[in-house]
Design a protein around this motif. Structure first.
Motif, PDB file in Angstrom:
ATOM      1  N   UNK A   1       0.766  -1.237   0.000  1.00  0.00           N
ATOM      2  CA  UNK A   1       0.000   0.000   0.000  1.00  0.00           C
ATOM      3  C   UNK A   1       0.794   1.282   0.000  1.00  0.00           C
ATOM      4  N   UNK A   2       2.111   1.193   0.126  1.00  0.00           N
ATOM      5  CA  UNK A   2       2.964   2.372   0.107  1.00  0.00           C
ATOM      6  C   UNK A   2       4.367   1.952  -0.308  1.00  0.00           C
ATOM      7  N   UNK A   3       5.223   2.934  -0.577  1.00  0.00           N
ATOM      8  CA  UNK A   3       6.604   2.634  -0.965  1.00  0.00           C
ATOM      9  C   UNK A   3       7.528   3.665  -0.353  1.00  0.00           C
ATOM     10  N   UNK A   4       8.707   3.196   0.039  1.00  0.00           N
ATOM     11  CA  UNK A   4       9.719   4.073   0.631  1.00  0.00           C
ATOM     12  C   UNK A   4      10.967   4.046  -0.233  1.00  0.00           C
ATOM     13  N   UNK A   5      11.365   5.240  -0.677  1.00  0.00           N
ATOM     14  CA  UNK A   5      12.542   5.412  -1.521  1.00  0.00           C
ATOM     15  C   UNK A   5      13.558   6.263  -0.779  1.00  0.00           C
ATOM     16  N   UNK A   6      14.781   5.765  -0.648  1.00  0.00           N
ATOM     17  CA  UNK A   6      15.859   6.520  -0.012  1.00  0.00           C
ATOM     18  C   UNK A   6      16.936   6.768  -1.062  1.00  0.00           C
ATOM     19  N   UNK A   7      17.283   8.037  -1.245  1.00  0.00           N
ATOM     20  CA  UNK A   7      18.221   8.422  -2.291  1.00  0.00           C
ATOM     21  C   UNK A   7      19.443   9.109  -1.699  1.00  0.00           C
ATOM     22  N   UNK A   8      20.451   9.277  -2.527  1.00  0.00           N
ATOM     23  CA  UNK A   8      21.675   9.966  -2.144  1.00  0.00           C
ATOM     24  C   UNK A   8      21.756  11.298  -2.879  1.00  0.00           C
ATOM     25  N   UNK A   9      22.565  12.213  -2.352  1.00  0.00           N
ATOM     26  CA  UNK A   9      22.704  13.531  -2.955  1.00  0.00           C
ATOM     27  C   UNK A   9      23.887  13.615  -3.901  1.00  0.00           C
ATOM     28  N   UNK A  10      24.382  14.828  -4.091  1.00  0.00           N
ATOM     29  CA  UNK A  10      25.467  15.055  -5.038  1.00  0.00           C
ATOM     30  C   UNK A  10      24.921  15.469  -6.389  1.00  0.00           C
ATOM     31  N   UNK A  11      25.828  15.683  -7.338  1.00  0.00           N
ATOM     32  CA  UNK A  11      25.412  16.129  -8.667  1.00  0.00           C
ATOM     33  C   UNK A  11      25.045  14.976  -9.594  1.00  0.00           C
ATOM     34  N   UNK A  12      25.651  13.822  -9.388  1.00  0.00           N
ATOM     35  CA  UNK A  12      25.428  12.692 -10.306  1.00  0.00           C
ATOM     36  C   UNK A  12      23.967  12.266 -10.413  1.00  0.00           C
ATOM     37  N   UNK A  13      23.167  12.279  -9.322  1.00  0.00           N
ATOM     38  CA  UNK A  13      21.799  11.760  -9.430  1.00  0.00           C
ATOM     39  C   UNK A  13      20.802  12.696 -10.093  1.00  0.00           C
ATOM     40  N   UNK A  14      21.194  13.913 -10.466  1.00  0.00           N
ATOM     41  CA  UNK A  14      20.214  14.885 -10.955  1.00  0.00           C
ATOM     42  C   UNK A  14      19.457  14.369 -12.182  1.00  0.00           C
ATOM     43  N   UNK A  15      20.167  13.792 -13.134  1.00  0.00           N
ATOM     44  CA  UNK A  15      19.491  13.277 -14.337  1.00  0.00           C
ATOM     45  C   UNK A  15      18.526  12.152 -13.976  1.00  0.00           C
ATOM     46  N   UNK A  16      18.921  11.305 -13.047  1.00  0.00           N
ATOM     47  CA  UNK A  16      18.032  10.239 -12.571  1.00  0.00           C
ATOM     48  C   UNK A  16      16.805  10.820 -11.892  1.00  0.00           C
ATOM     49  N   UNK A  17      16.996  11.817 -11.025  1.00  0.00           N
ATOM     50  CA  UNK A  17      15.863  12.445 -10.352  1.00  0.00           C
ATOM     51  C   UNK A  17      14.863  12.985 -11.363  1.00  0.00           C
ATOM     52  N   UNK A  18      15.361  13.676 -12.373  1.00  0.00           N
ATOM     53  CA  UNK A  18      14.476  14.270 -13.374  1.00  0.00           C
ATOM     54  C   UNK A  18      13.726  13.189 -14.152  1.00  0.00           C
ATOM     55  N   UNK A  19      14.429  12.105 -14.493  1.00  0.00           N
ATOM     56  CA  UNK A  19      13.774  11.013 -15.224  1.00  0.00           C
ATOM     57  C   UNK A  19      12.739  10.317 -14.349  1.00  0.00           C
ATOM     58  N   UNK A  20      13.054  10.116 -13.080  1.00  0.00           N
ATOM     59  CA  UNK A  20      12.112   9.444 -12.181  1.00  0.00           C
ATOM     60  C   UNK A  20      10.867  10.292 -11.953  1.00  0.00           C
ATOM     61  N   UNK A  21      11.041  11.599 -11.878  1.00  0.00           N
ATOM     62  CA  UNK A  21       9.892  12.478 -11.637  1.00  0.00           C
ATOM     63  C   UNK A  21       8.860  12.392 -12.751  1.00  0.00           C
ATOM     64  N   UNK A  22       9.276  11.911 -13.942  1.00  0.00           N
ATOM     65  CA  UNK A  22       8.379  11.793 -15.086  1.00  0.00           C
ATOM     66  C   UNK A  22       7.665  10.445 -15.138  1.00  0.00           C
ATOM     67  N   UNK A  23       8.026   9.544 -14.239  1.00  0.00           N
ATOM     68  CA  UNK A  23       7.413   8.214 -14.251  1.00  0.00           C
ATOM     69  C   UNK A  23       5.995   8.264 -13.681  1.00  0.00           C
TER      70      UNK A  23
END
Length: 237
Positions: A43-65
């Motif tokens: 019924x829910x999901x927990x996502x834990x991410x890391x910071x820095x500059x490298x994940x920005x492209x991933x963040x943007x792509x994930x936000x479109x899912x």
């Protein structure tokens, strides 16, 4: 060296991508699928991410899912002890690049707390983390010194943070470069994630990973504690 040249432990999956854009898209699609499965399961999901500059492209792509984002809780593997308004804040990075559009409906559990000392801030974060459910998807990065999250080699609290039987969920940590003061989730919290992903780019990072496998000294190369099942590794040259 290619990632296929490395002899990973049984159960570790290594994926090679042609460039950072392809890696970000593939990672976003895989993570979105895992989050959907978690929501279908409990019924829910927990996502834990890391910071820095490298994940920005991933963040943007994930936000479109396409996801029922209101059922997703996002948190951080580590944080710099700076206000959210600071340019080095990991929380600010996530808000700016991931929690946009439909993904803005996700709930964010940040690690930063204003306090008189880093130790006090860590205690406040520890209390807040009682609201953190079991992690469904964990995204880690890695530094050229073998650190991951803010588990830095030879940091004063590293032994406690890497204690698999430890009870702490968050500890203060000192980085070797500015800003020195950090907060990090501990090894037992991170290793309990159902899906653990390490995302790295470049030949240099691949060589560090190979070194961590050859010399699995968790005090000198904390990333070595994560190189076992159920880890998935995403890499591009």
């Amino acid at each position: 060296m290619a990632i296929s040249d490395l002899d990973f432990p049984v159960g570790v999956v290594a994926r090679s991508h042609s460039d950072s854009a392809q890696l970000a898209q593939a990672l976003a699609e895989n993570v979105a699928g895992a989050l959907r499965d978690a929501i279908d399961s409990h019924g829910q999901a927990t996502l834990v991410v890391s910071g820095g500059r490298s994940p920005i492209a991933f963040f943007k792509a994930l936000s479109q899912q396409a996801l029922p984002w209101s059922k997703v809780l996002v948190s951080l593997a580590d944080e710099r002890w700076v206000p959210v308004s600071h340019e080095d804040s990991n929380e600010a990075l996530v808000r700016r690049h991931l929690l946009q559009g439909p993904a803005a409906e996700a709930r964010l559990l940040g690690l930063y707390h204003s306090a008189g000392s880093l130790e006090e801030a860590a205690r406040l974060t520890e209390q807040a983390l009682t609201d953190l459910p079991s992690i469904d998807v964990l995204i880690l990065g890695m530094g050229t010194d073998g650190h991951t999250a803010s588990l830095f080699p030879n940091s004063p609290n590293l032994d406690e943070a890497m204690d698999r039987d430890g009870s702490r969920r968050c500890l203060p940590m000192l980085a070797p470069s500015v800003p020195h003061q950090r907060l990090t989730l501990t090894l037992p919290v991170l290793k309990a994630a159902r899906l653990q992903i390490l995302s790295i780019e470049g030949q240099g990072k691949l060589e560090v990973l190979a070194q961590a496998m050859q010399q699995p000294d968790q005090r000198n190369m904390p990333i070595s504690a994560f190189i076992d099942a159920p880890l998935e590794i995403y890499w591009c040259p």
